[in-house]
Design an enzyme around this catalytic site. Structure first.
Site, PDB file in Angstrom:
ATOM      1  N   ALA A  66     -36.644  17.417 -42.842  1.00 20.51           N
ATOM      2  CA  ALA A  66     -35.224  17.644 -43.058  1.00 20.51           C
ATOM      3  C   ALA A  66     -34.493  16.436 -42.469  1.00 20.51           C
ATOM      4  CB  ALA A  66     -34.803  18.923 -42.360  1.00 20.51           C
ATOM      5  N   GLY A 109     -39.742  19.513 -42.669  1.00 13.31           N
ATOM      6  CA  GLY A 109     -39.301  20.053 -43.959  1.00 13.31           C
ATOM      7  C   GLY A 109     -40.119  19.523 -45.128  1.00 13.31           C
ATOM      8  N   GLU A 112     -43.064  21.661 -45.280  1.00 10.59           N
ATOM      9  CA  GLU A 112     -42.584  22.989 -45.715  1.00 10.59           C
ATOM     10  C   GLU A 112     -42.295  23.002 -47.213  1.00 10.59           C
ATOM     11  OE1 GLU A 112     -39.595  22.866 -42.574  1.00 10.59           O
ATOM     12  OE2 GLU A 112     -40.387  24.743 -41.798  1.00 10.59           O
ATOM     13  N   GLU A 132     -41.283  19.410 -35.374  1.00  5.67           N
ATOM     14  CA  GLU A 132     -39.934  19.785 -34.927  1.00  5.67           C
ATOM     15  C   GLU A 132     -39.826  19.933 -33.417  1.00  5.67           C
ATOM     16  OE1 GLU A 132     -41.555  21.181 -37.470  1.00  5.67           O
ATOM     17  OE2 GLU A 132     -40.196  21.388 -39.176  1.00  5.67           O
TER      18      GLU A 132
HETATM   19  N1  CO8 Z   1     -34.335  12.405 -41.051  1.00  7.02           N
HETATM   20  C1  CO8 Z   1     -33.517  11.337 -41.158  1.00  7.02           C
HETATM   21  N2  CO8 Z   1     -33.966  10.078 -41.249  1.00  7.02           N
HETATM   22  C2  CO8 Z   1     -35.291   9.879 -41.215  1.00  7.02           C
HETATM   23  C3  CO8 Z   1     -36.194  10.938 -41.093  1.00  7.02           C
HETATM   24  C4  CO8 Z   1     -35.670  12.247 -41.016  1.00  7.02           C
HETATM   25  N3  CO8 Z   1     -36.470  13.328 -40.933  1.00  7.02           N
HETATM   26  N4  CO8 Z   1     -37.453  10.433 -41.082  1.00  7.02           N
HETATM   27  C5  CO8 Z   1     -37.331   9.101 -41.194  1.00  7.02           C
HETATM   28  N5  CO8 Z   1     -36.039   8.780 -41.277  1.00  7.02           N
HETATM   29  C6  CO8 Z   1     -35.463   7.428 -41.409  1.00  7.02           C
HETATM   30  C7  CO8 Z   1     -35.575   6.661 -40.111  1.00  7.02           C
HETATM   31  O1  CO8 Z   1     -34.518   7.012 -39.229  1.00  7.02           O
HETATM   32  C8  CO8 Z   1     -35.499   5.245 -40.600  1.00  7.02           C
HETATM   33  O2  CO8 Z   1     -34.145   4.942 -40.859  1.00  7.02           O
HETATM   34  P1  CO8 Z   1     -33.512   3.524 -40.348  1.00  7.02           P
HETATM   35  O3  CO8 Z   1     -34.276   2.490 -41.129  1.00  7.02           O
HETATM   36  O4  CO8 Z   1     -32.093   3.654 -40.742  1.00  7.02           O
HETATM   37  O5  CO8 Z   1     -33.783   3.444 -38.885  1.00  7.02           O
HETATM   38  C9  CO8 Z   1     -36.209   5.301 -41.949  1.00  7.02           C
HETATM   39  O6  CO8 Z   1     -36.226   6.673 -42.337  1.00  7.02           O
HETATM   40  C10 CO8 Z   1     -37.664   4.822 -41.868  1.00  7.02           C
HETATM   41  O7  CO8 Z   1     -38.302   5.542 -40.828  1.00  7.02           O
HETATM   42  P2  CO8 Z   1     -39.115   4.844 -39.626  1.00  7.02           P
HETATM   43  O8  CO8 Z   1     -38.545   3.486 -39.353  1.00  7.02           O
HETATM   44  O9  CO8 Z   1     -39.168   5.810 -38.487  1.00  7.02           O
HETATM   45  O10 CO8 Z   1     -40.540   4.693 -40.334  1.00  7.02           O
HETATM   46  P3  CO8 Z   1     -41.980   4.645 -39.609  1.00  7.02           P
HETATM   47  O11 CO8 Z   1     -42.954   4.294 -40.688  1.00  7.02           O
HETATM   48  O12 CO8 Z   1     -41.924   3.844 -38.365  1.00  7.02           O
HETATM   49  O13 CO8 Z   1     -42.256   6.169 -39.151  1.00  7.02           O
HETATM   50  C11 CO8 Z   1     -42.315   8.564 -39.449  1.00  7.02           C
HETATM   51  C12 CO8 Z   1     -42.406   7.178 -40.113  1.00  7.02           C
HETATM   52  C13 CO8 Z   1     -43.510   8.749 -38.491  1.00  7.02           C
HETATM   53  C14 CO8 Z   1     -42.364   9.600 -40.541  1.00  7.02           C
HETATM   54  C15 CO8 Z   1     -40.986   8.665 -38.622  1.00  7.02           C
HETATM   55  O14 CO8 Z   1     -39.903   8.271 -39.467  1.00  7.02           O
HETATM   56  C16 CO8 Z   1     -40.682  10.045 -38.103  1.00  7.02           C
HETATM   57  O15 CO8 Z   1     -41.237  10.470 -37.109  1.00  7.02           O
HETATM   58  N6  CO8 Z   1     -39.735  10.750 -38.774  1.00  7.02           N
HETATM   59  C17 CO8 Z   1     -39.275  12.049 -38.356  1.00  7.02           C
HETATM   60  C18 CO8 Z   1     -40.318  13.084 -38.641  1.00  7.02           C
HETATM   61  C19 CO8 Z   1     -39.829  14.404 -38.170  1.00  7.02           C
HETATM   62  O16 CO8 Z   1     -39.609  14.668 -37.008  1.00  7.02           O
HETATM   63  N7  CO8 Z   1     -39.634  15.281 -39.146  1.00  7.02           N
HETATM   64  C20 CO8 Z   1     -39.150  16.599 -38.875  1.00  7.02           C
HETATM   65  C21 CO8 Z   1     -37.675  16.616 -39.089  1.00  7.02           C
HETATM   66  S1  CO8 Z   1     -36.954  18.104 -38.679  1.00  7.02           S
HETATM   67  C22 CO8 Z   1     -37.410  19.126 -39.892  1.00  7.02           C
HETATM   68  O17 CO8 Z   1     -37.866  18.796 -40.916  1.00  7.02           O
HETATM   69  C23 CO8 Z   1     -37.206  20.472 -39.557  1.00  7.02           C
HETATM   70  C24 CO8 Z   1     -36.955  21.456 -40.556  1.00  7.02           C
HETATM   71  C25 CO8 Z   1     -36.530  22.659 -39.932  1.00  7.02           C
HETATM   72  C26 CO8 Z   1     -36.193  22.556 -38.564  1.00  7.02           C
HETATM   73  C27 CO8 Z   1     -35.465  21.422 -38.217  1.00  7.02           C
HETATM   74  C28 CO8 Z   1     -34.779  21.323 -37.082  1.00  7.02           C
HETATM   75  C29 CO8 Z   1     -34.068  20.170 -36.749  1.00  7.02           C
END
Ligand code: CO8
Length: 258
Positions: A66, A109, A112, A132
């Site tokens: 998400a 998400g 999911e 999360e």
């Molecule tokens: N939301 C918003 N932006 C994101 C997300 C995200 N989930 N994932 C990646 N991005 C963005 C990054 O911020 C980055 O943006 P910018 O270039 O502007 O800094 C861009 O995408 C590229 O990402 P990275 O530079 O981090 O890329 P890497 O290859 O270094 O890493 C990863 C890839 C490992 C996937 C890393 O991006 C990461 O850890 N992302 C978040 C993963 C995460 O925690 N997902 C769960 C999100 S919460 C969720 O889905 C929950 C659903 C229900 C409950 C939620 C409660 C909050």
């Protein structure tokens, strides 16, 4: 066919292909993405010329979750009033069979959404996880319910409590995915599989989907509603703000356990 901002829509024979397309955010699921995916899936579902749907992302990410940036500052009351994520229920109401073709990250998400499809075909590059907890929240789009049903309590509990990601081999062994396919062949193989399904009687395929889901979904609805309410209340914690802000500021979170 309708034009969408966050996805690409194609028809290939009797198969409808939806490609998530927010590369700058690794296909993070924001409100626009939710609306587009639900509208496109509904459009295909209403079309008797479409017998199966494939949902895919990019080579790097099916979807990285998400959209954290969209949620980070929300309050409990906002999340509750909007009933954040409830719109995804309309995706699971689609009656046409939906195949998820997953390469790269399927996190939060993203995992999911893949689990909301009828089955997952995984590239050998696929990574699944519910991270999360590292953001100070819990899964909110059915992850605690569907992952537990798919892989059993032990693995689901470990993944959800630690945020550990599993690779395609572990996902297949655990029963989360139907098959692993070399990344370069993923889309072709998913399209071939969907074409096989689309060659069946559409109403019978819908019936088959319905009865398998009946086995899988009994008591699921209550669990999903429960999960969403608890998810919303997580936005009353300081740790949710800290966890999400830390992600956006690219630093480790400092949880106060409040
Ligand atoms: N939301 C918003 N932006 C994101 C997300 C995200 N989930 N994932 C990646 N991005 C963005 C990054 O911020 C980055 O943006 P910018 O270039 O502007 O800094 C861009 O995408 C590229 O990402 P990275 O530079 O981090 O890329 P890497 O290859 O270094 O890493 C990863 C890839 C490992 C996937 C890393 O991006 C990461 O850890 N992302 C978040 C993963 C995460 O925690 N997902 C769960 C999100 S919460 C969720 O889905 C929950 C659903 C229900 C409950 C939620 C409660 C909050």
């Amino acid at each position: 066919m309708t034009e969408y901002e966050n996805i690409i829509l194609e028809r290939r024979g009797r198969v409808g292909l939806i490609t998530l397309n927010r590369p700058e955010a690794l296909n993070a699921l924001n409100l626009g993405m939710l609306q587009d995916v639900v509208a496109a899936a509904t459009e295909f579902d209403r079309d008797p010329e479409i017998g199966a749907i494939v949902l895919t992302g990019s080579a790097r990410a099916f979807a990285a979750g998400a959209d954290i940036k969209e949620m980070a500052t929300r309050s409990f009351v906002e999340m509750y009033l909007v009933d954040w994520f409830a719109g995804w229920d309309r995706f699971t109401a689609v009656r046409t069979p939906v195949v998820a073709a997953v390469a790269g990250h399927a996190l939060g998400g993203g995992c999911e959404l893949a689990m909301m499809c009828d089955f997952i075909l995984a590239a050998d590059t696929a990574k699944f996880g519910q991270p999360e907890i590292k953001l100070g929240v819990i899964p909110g789009i059915g992850g605690s319910q569907r992952l537990t049903r798919a892989v059993g309590k032990a693995k689901a509990m470990e993944m959800i409590l630690t945020g550990r990601t599993i690779d395609a081999v572990e996902a297949e062994r655990a029963g989360l995915v139907a098959r692993i396919i070399p990344a370069d062949d993923l889309l072709a193989e998913a399209m071939a599989t969907a074409t096989t399904i689309a060659g069946m009687s559409l109403p019978v395929a819908m019936m088959a989907k319905e009865v398998v889901n009946a086995a899988y979904e009994t008591l699921l609805e209550g669990g999903i509603r429960f999960e969403r309410r608890v998810f919303h209340s997580g936005f009353a914690t300081e740790d949710q703000k800290e966890g999400m802000n830390a992600f956006i500021e690219k630093r480790a979170p400092r949880f106060s356990h409040r």
